[in-house]
Each structure stands twice: as structure tokens, then as C-alpha cells.
Design an enzyme around this catalytic site. Structure first.
Site, PDB file in Angstrom:
ATOM      1  N   LEU B  57     -23.378 -12.046  47.026  1.00  0.00           N
ATOM      2  CA  LEU B  57     -23.287 -12.152  48.484  1.00  0.00           C
ATOM      3  C   LEU B  57     -23.102 -13.612  48.896  1.00  0.00           C
ATOM      4  O   LEU B  57     -24.070 -14.308  49.174  1.00  0.00           O
ATOM      5  CB  LEU B  57     -24.580 -11.570  49.068  1.00  0.00           C
ATOM      6  CG  LEU B  57     -24.510 -10.946  50.458  1.00  0.00           C
ATOM      7  CD1 LEU B  57     -25.761 -10.102  50.692  1.00  0.00           C
ATOM      8  CD2 LEU B  57     -24.376 -11.972  51.542  1.00  0.00           C
ATOM      9  N   GLU B  59     -19.907 -15.747  50.915  1.00  0.00           N
ATOM     10  CA  GLU B  59     -18.531 -15.709  51.422  1.00  0.00           C
ATOM     11  C   GLU B  59     -17.707 -16.922  50.988  1.00  0.00           C
ATOM     12  O   GLU B  59     -16.517 -16.797  50.681  1.00  0.00           O
ATOM     13  CB  GLU B  59     -18.523 -15.578  52.953  1.00  0.00           C
ATOM     14  CG  GLU B  59     -18.963 -14.205  53.462  1.00  0.00           C
ATOM     15  CD  GLU B  59     -20.476 -14.013  53.437  1.00  0.00           C
ATOM     16  OE1 GLU B  59     -21.213 -15.004  53.227  1.00  0.00           O
ATOM     17  OE2 GLU B  59     -20.928 -12.872  53.619  1.00  0.00           O
ATOM     18  N   GLN B  81     -16.777  -9.020  54.768  1.00  0.00           N
ATOM     19  CA  GLN B  81     -17.304  -7.764  55.317  1.00  0.00           C
ATOM     20  C   GLN B  81     -17.121  -7.624  56.832  1.00  0.00           C
ATOM     21  O   GLN B  81     -16.815  -6.545  57.317  1.00  0.00           O
ATOM     22  CB  GLN B  81     -18.769  -7.639  54.930  1.00  0.00           C
ATOM     23  CG  GLN B  81     -19.276  -6.242  54.976  1.00  0.00           C
ATOM     24  CD  GLN B  81     -20.520  -6.095  54.122  1.00  0.00           C
ATOM     25  OE1 GLN B  81     -21.549  -6.699  54.411  1.00  0.00           O
ATOM     26  NE2 GLN B  81     -20.427  -5.322  53.064  1.00  0.00           N
ATOM     27  N   HIS B 128     -20.940  -9.001  64.405  1.00  0.00           N
ATOM     28  CA  HIS B 128     -20.096  -7.955  63.824  1.00  0.00           C
ATOM     29  C   HIS B 128     -18.875  -7.643  64.682  1.00  0.00           C
ATOM     30  O   HIS B 128     -18.150  -6.701  64.399  1.00  0.00           O
ATOM     31  CB  HIS B 128     -20.896  -6.663  63.627  1.00  0.00           C
ATOM     32  CG  HIS B 128     -21.934  -6.747  62.539  1.00  0.00           C
ATOM     33  ND1 HIS B 128     -23.019  -7.565  62.628  1.00  0.00           N
ATOM     34  CD2 HIS B 128     -22.036  -6.120  61.345  1.00  0.00           C
ATOM     35  CE1 HIS B 128     -23.764  -7.428  61.541  1.00  0.00           C
ATOM     36  NE2 HIS B 128     -23.187  -6.565  60.737  1.00  0.00           N
TER      37      HIS B 128
END
Lengths: 355, 321
Positions: B57, B59, B81, B128
């Protein structure tokens, strides 16, 4: 219940001490004196290139320059350990590695003048160019090593980072990915004790920089970075084992000069400290060793230096003939020329902005 | 075959993986789990862990290692993601992916497609629902594309994977499953750098892309106004010619996007129209976009994202000027 969940330690290796004396138990079996001689000449060359670059910058004939003096053993030892097929990923101070691997000197000086054209890595020269944002090159090395493994190539990647760079998130992320993927990468931490003005002790509470590898399950070792034999040995061994996975090698060396030509080290460190490290000069001990072996003398040194300077001067002359091509800025942004860029480029030419 | 955007992208990825051995997919949860939106569903089972990889995990390293792969002759397709998590990789994208070609005068290039879901409207948590296309278009050296329907998504992704450039491929989450469309089963390309005239018209030009395309279409249909609708599809490099041509034709322009108004893609379009077609305009250019604020928590997103009412009002305004 109380048990040990993890135990680890880091070896320190020195083969040739400050006086040129060898620890026979550590001496690499495959290393001939002839190769030590070649490495010495290459270190001399790196130092000469450094002096020339500094002088060009001071005369306004080159842009900001990051001197390598003091770090020749780390750079040349690692470069000589690489096999032909191995790739290297530098940070911004590894001019010695470029030189030892045969990068065209005139291109080096074109880049020194501030033109990307000098970075046009020749086909077959296995390296990326200088990376300025420290630590950000480390994931590239890991990705390349992944590619070599994926492609079934017998090649490894040697990447470089400084002591300051080991504090960057991208350094840790790269290390972690390398461990998970078990890729053929050798990470050289060129610990020169100073990240511009911040000393090694203020960079991390970690006792060694090498041990950062232990946290991600990677092999590691710390070597005397001013001992070209120890550096060569550790790098060769890591490359031999590269198929089994990555290695971190911390080379303990010293930045004898400024961070870059824009820096004034007298603001933050003492002359005494520099004088202390001067005794551990990476060239001096090899010279002593070669003198003792009868393989070197003052005449040879003079002759070698003259030849090297001649090569450097010829390359500088050639680089100074280089004419900038501003259209190249536009042509090399994408694999094709977008209409918007074509218009900006045409406009600049038509309006004669570039006279 | 009828496909929504998720299945169209999944289908494109499968064809790309089949077509080119140099391609690998990597990212968080894209393997067994098939990605949090199931875009990569079933691909690891078909192509193995070597080509469809779950990564740790991180980026910056997902993009950084992809850059290394690309430099060594591969064609990686990393997934971030959510676009809001691309910022830890901002340094890699902006400092390296975008610059490698110019830094080396094309001796080294970074063929790579970064896929990432963008924009809001699906009641997601903070970070998000970002629309960062202007950030990434500003730097130069990156192709930034955003399809608005399944057909374009498949064709543009295939095109992106065949280019020798870093491409940021933005997938609007709101449109992932919003509607289905007839999509050919075989591989085909939709050009990158070319806008799509969704509807020809003469009363005004509406320039839009991404999540706002269906909203604009709906308003135009409802209002029965003879609008020309241009779906940019590629944000960078901008298809200026199509924009100017339409602006000159109709003389009235509304620009609609979900990202924030200030310093946005709309500002760039408006500036270009002002430079090249201002004397042919009959009304001031209007931008319909989100407020110049960070994207809110989901409870407030319907107060934030431009809606049909806001688009309709802009159309009225530009037509009455």
C-alpha cells in the site's frame, strides 16, 4: 511469555585501511592488482573531472555543480563491480560512476552547461540520467529490476542515494517493494555525512543507515566507503546474489567539498572535521598500496593526469561547440507533436523570440 | 455487446494483456479482489499473479516502480485506487513520468497508463471524489484523458496502451455503472487528443467532459435547445481546433465540468476562445463548475456538484444575452 521476535545485526567491512594495508581475510579472491590499478586511475580521473567542473562553474561556463571529491572510492568501486549488462540509477552526485561506465564526456559537459541534450543517454548505455529530487529515483531502480526479472534477463540494477535521501518516503517505499518482490537491485547509500547543512546524526536516530534494510527483510552491510576494495567487494557480492534478491550497502564516506557550487560549508561545519576526514582520503591509501607493490610512481601519476586532462579539455571544447535547439523542447515532450505545442513553437520562431 | 463502463474497461484490459506481453497491471487490491470497483475482476485468474499484481500500500512506489518498468522496456498499467490517493504519487507523476522524455530528449520514455477513478456523486468518504485533471494537465508531458461512456472508455484505453507516453486515464466512478451501451467485442481505438461532437447544433456550444456529459445531454433534451455538445475526452492536449470551430459557429459558449471553477479546465478553454474567437461571440462565456473549494463530505456533495438546474440556468443566460 517473552521471546525474541526479531534479531538482526549489521557487519562493517574494511579491506584496505588508511595506510594501504590489507586485511587478507577480507580481500576478494578474484580481485587482481591490475584492477586495483585501473580503479585508482579511474578515481584520479573522477577527481580531475570534478576539479574541471568546479572551475568551469566558477568561470560561468557551467551551471550549478555538485562536487564528488572525497567520494571517489564509493563511486568507482561500485562502478567497477557492475557487469556490462547491469543498469545504474544515480541520484545527482554520481559523475564518477558515469565516467567509469564510459559515458561520453562531451555529453556530460553539455548537460553541465544546462542543456537536456547532454542527457541523451546513448543507445546501450545502461543508466538513467541525474535525478534531482533525492530518493525519488529509488522506486525506478526497483521497477527496472522487476522488469529484468520479468523479462528473464541476467541483469541487475545498482541505485544510489545519499544519507539525506534515506529519510525520504520514496526511499522506504522502494526498499519495501524490493523486499516483497525479491528483485535484483543493489542499493548504494552514499553516506557522505552531510545533507547540505544537516549532519548525519540529525538525519536519523538509526545507528546505521544500512539497518533500515532489516525492517523490510533485505540483506545489508556497511562498508568503509573510502576503501575502494571494500566497496568493490561488497557490490560484487551483492550483484552475484542479485538473483536471490536485493542488498543495501551503506558506504561510509565524506563530502570533502560543498553540497553544490551554491553552498558554503563554512557556515555549518568545522575545518577540523574536514581535516580529520582528509586523512582517510580514498585515493591516498590506494596510491600507497600501489607504490609499495612497485606498480605506481610519480612519473606515471604525472603522465596519467596529463592524459586525463587532455581528454577532459577535448570534451569541454566539443561541448562548448554545442548549439542549443529550442525547437527540441517542443519536439520531446510527447511521442507526437500536439497541435497546441506546434503552434507555440511556430509562434516563437515566426516572432523571432529566440534570436 | 451491451456493456457498462466497468465491463468495457475490464474487457479492454483483457485484450491489452493478451495483445502485449510487456503490459502488467499493478495496484492495491486489483488481484484476487478485482479492485474496489471490480474493474479488474477475473484478470488475475486469467493472466496470473505475474501480470496482475497486488502491491504493498504505497502510491508513490506504485507509480515509481511503474516508471522503472517502463524505462526498462515494459508497458505498465498501474491503478491508483482513487484519484484522491494519487497525491502521494504526485512527485513521481509530475517530476518523473511527465519529464523523462524531455529530460533525455526522447532517449528514454515512459510508456505507461495510470488508471484511477475520479469525481463524485456516489456518496463516498472524503478524498474519494476528487477531480484532479487540471492539476495533472498543467504540468505538460502527461496525456490526461477522461471518457464519459463505455464505448469511448474501451477504445481510449486500448489507444492509451498502444502509445509511447505516460497517460493518466481518469474513470468517472459515477458513470461506471450508470448505463450500458453497445460495445464491440474486438479491440478498437478511439483517438486521444480529439474531442467528440456528441450533438451538432447551432444555438450554442456546450463544452464538457466526464460526469457532466450525461447531465448536459439530459438538460439539452429536456429544453429542446439546439445545442452543440462537445465531449472533450482528452483534457491534455486540448483539442483546441474543435472548440474554436464550434465557438465560432454558434457564438455562444457554456463550459461545464465537475471540478472546481477557479484555475480549472474551463478557464483554459475560455481563455483560448477569448484569444481566438472573441469577436465572433454574441455573449459572454459562462462556466458551470463546482465552487472554488475542496470537495466536501458526501452529505454536502449535492450542494456542490453542478446539477441540471445550474446547467439549464447557464444555457438560458447565454441564450438571452
Amino acid at each position: 511469555m517473552l521471546t525474541k521476535a526479531f534479531e538482526g545485526s549489521v557487519d562493517y567491512v574494511q579491506v584496505m585501511d588508511e595506510n594501504g594495508a590489507i586485511d587478507a581475510t577480507q580481500f576478494p579472491k578474484d580481485l587482481a592488482d591490475a584492477k586495483i590499478l585501473e580503479m585508482y586511475k579511474s578515481m584520479l580521473f573522477a577527481r580531475a573531472l570534478d576539479a574541471k567542473s568546479l572551475s568551469l562553474q566558477r568561470q560561468g561556463r557551467a551551471v550549478t555543480y555538485a562536487p564528488l571529491v572525497g567520494e571517489e572510492a564509493t563511486q568507482i568501486g561500485t562502478a567497477f563491480a557492475m557487469r556490462k549488462q547491469d543498469f545504474f540509477v544515480p541520484n545527482f552526485r554520481q559523475h564518477g560512476v558515469f565516467l567509469a561506465r564510459g559515458f561520453p564526456l562531451d555529453s556530460f559537459f553539455v548537460a553541465s552547461r544546462g542543456f537536456e541534450d547532454g542527457n541523451k543517454i546513448p543507445n546501450g548505455f545502461a543508466a538513467t540520467p541525474v535525478t534531482v529530487p533525492v530518493g525519488s529515483q529509488m522506486p525506478h531502480a526497483v521497477g527496472m529490476a522487476f522488469a529484468f526479472k520479468y523479462q528473464g534477463k541476467d541483469a541487475a540494477v545498482v541505485s544510489y542515494v545519499g544519507d539525506g535521501g534515506t529519510s525520504e518516503g520514496e526511499f522506504y517505499e522502494a526498499l519495501n517493494f524490493a523486499g516483497v518482490w525479491k528483485v535484483p537491485v543493489v542499493m548504494i547509500i552514499e553516506n557522505n555525512q552531510w545533507a547540505i547543512s544537516v549532519p548525519r546524526r540529525a538525519q536519523t536516530a538509526s545507528q546505521t543507515l544500512a539497518q533500515k534494510a532489516l525492517a523490510v527483510g533485505i540483506r545489508c552491510v556497511q562498508v568503509d566507503g573510502n576503501d575502494v576494495v571494500a566497496v568493490y567487494k561488497a557490490t560484487s557480492e551483492a550483484l552475484e546474489n542479485a538473483k536471490e534478491g536485493p542488498t543495501v550497502i551503506e558506504c561510509v564516506t565524506y563530502r570533502m567539498s560543498m553540497h553544490t557550487t551554491s553552498d558554503d560549508p563554512s557556515r555549518y561545519r568545522s575545518d577540523d572535521e574536514v581535516a580529520e576526514w582528509a586523512k582517510r582520503d580514498p585515493l591516498l591509501r590506494v596510491r600507497t598500496y600501489l607504490l609499495k607493490k612497485g606498480m605506481w610512481n610519480d612519473d606515471l601519476e604525472k603522465q596519467t593526469s596529463e592524459e586525463q586532462l587532455k581528454q577532459i579539455d577535448e570534451a569541454v571544447d566539443k561541448a562548448e561547440q554545442f548549439k542549443p535547439d529550442p525547437v527540441g523542447m517542443f519536439k520531446n515532450a510527447y511521442s507526437f507533436m500536439p497541435e497546441i505545442l506546434q503552434e507555440e513553437s511556430d509562434d516563437a520562431i515566426a516572432s523571432n523570440f529566440w534570436q | 455487446m451491451q456493456m457498462n463502463m466497468v465491463s468495457a474497461i475490464n474487457n479492454a484490459l483483457e485484450l491489452i494483456l493478451k495483445e502485449n506481453e510487456k503490459v502488467v497491471l499493478l495496484g492495491e487490491d486489483i488481484g484476487k479482489d478485482g479492485g474496489v470497483f471490480r474493474v479488474t475482476e477475473g484478470l488475475q485468474a486469467k493472466f496470473g499473479e505475474k501480470r496482475v499484481m497486488d502491491t504493498p500500500l504505497a502510491e508513490a512506489a506504485i507509480i515509481g516502480t511503474s516508471i522503472g518498468m517502463a524505462l526498462a522496456g515494459m508497458h505498465p498499467m498501474p491503478e491508483i485506487q482513487f484519484a484522491g490517493f494519487s497525491y502521494p504519487a504526485f512527485n513521481q507523476i509530475v517530476s518523473h513520468a511527465a519529464r523523462y522524455r524531455s529530460r533525455t530528449r526522447s532517449a528514454l520514455s515512459v510508456p505507461m497508463v495510470i488508471r484511477t477513478p475520479v469525481s463524485g456523486g456516489v456518496r463516498s468518504l472524503e478524498h474519494h471524489s476528487e477531480s484532479p485533471e487540471a492539476l495533472y494537465s498543467h504540468v505538460g508531458g502527461l496525456l490526461v484523458v477522461e471518457p464519459s461512456n463505455p464505448y469511448d472508455a474501451k477504445g481510449m484505453l486500448i489507444k492509451a496502451a498502444r502509445m509511447n507516453d505516460p497517460v493518466l486515464f481518469l474513470e468517472p466512478t459515477k458513470l461506471y455503472r450508470l448505463f450500458k451501451q453497445e460495445v464491440p467485442e474486438e479491440a478498437y481505438e478511439v483517438p486521444i487528443g480529439k474531442a467528440n461532437v456528441v450533438r451538432e447544433g447551432s444555438a450554442l456550444s456546450i463544452i464538457t467532459y466526464g460526469t457532466m456529459v450525461p447531465v448536459v445531454k439530459e438538460v439539452v433534451d429536456d429544453k429542446k435547445v439546439d445545442a452543440e455538445i462537445i465531449d472533450l475526452r482528452t483534457i491534455n492536449p486540448l483539442d483546441e481546433a474543435s472548440i474554436i470551430q464550434s465557438a465560432k459557429k454558434t457564438g455562444r459558449v457554456v463550459i461545464v465540468h465537475e471540478a472546481q471553477t477557479s484555475f480549472g479546465v474551463g478557464a483554459e478553454i475560455a481563455a483560448r476562445i477569448a484569444e481566438k474567437a472573441i469577436y465572433e461571440l454574441s455573449a459572454p462565456i459562462i462556466r458551470v463548475a463546482s465552487p472554488s473549494l475542496p470537495y466536501p463530505f458526501p452529505g454536502y456533495e449535492n450542494y456542490y456538484i453542478p446539477n441540471a438546474k445550474k446547467v439549464a440556468s447557464a444555457i438560458d443566460k447565454v441564450l438571452s444575452a
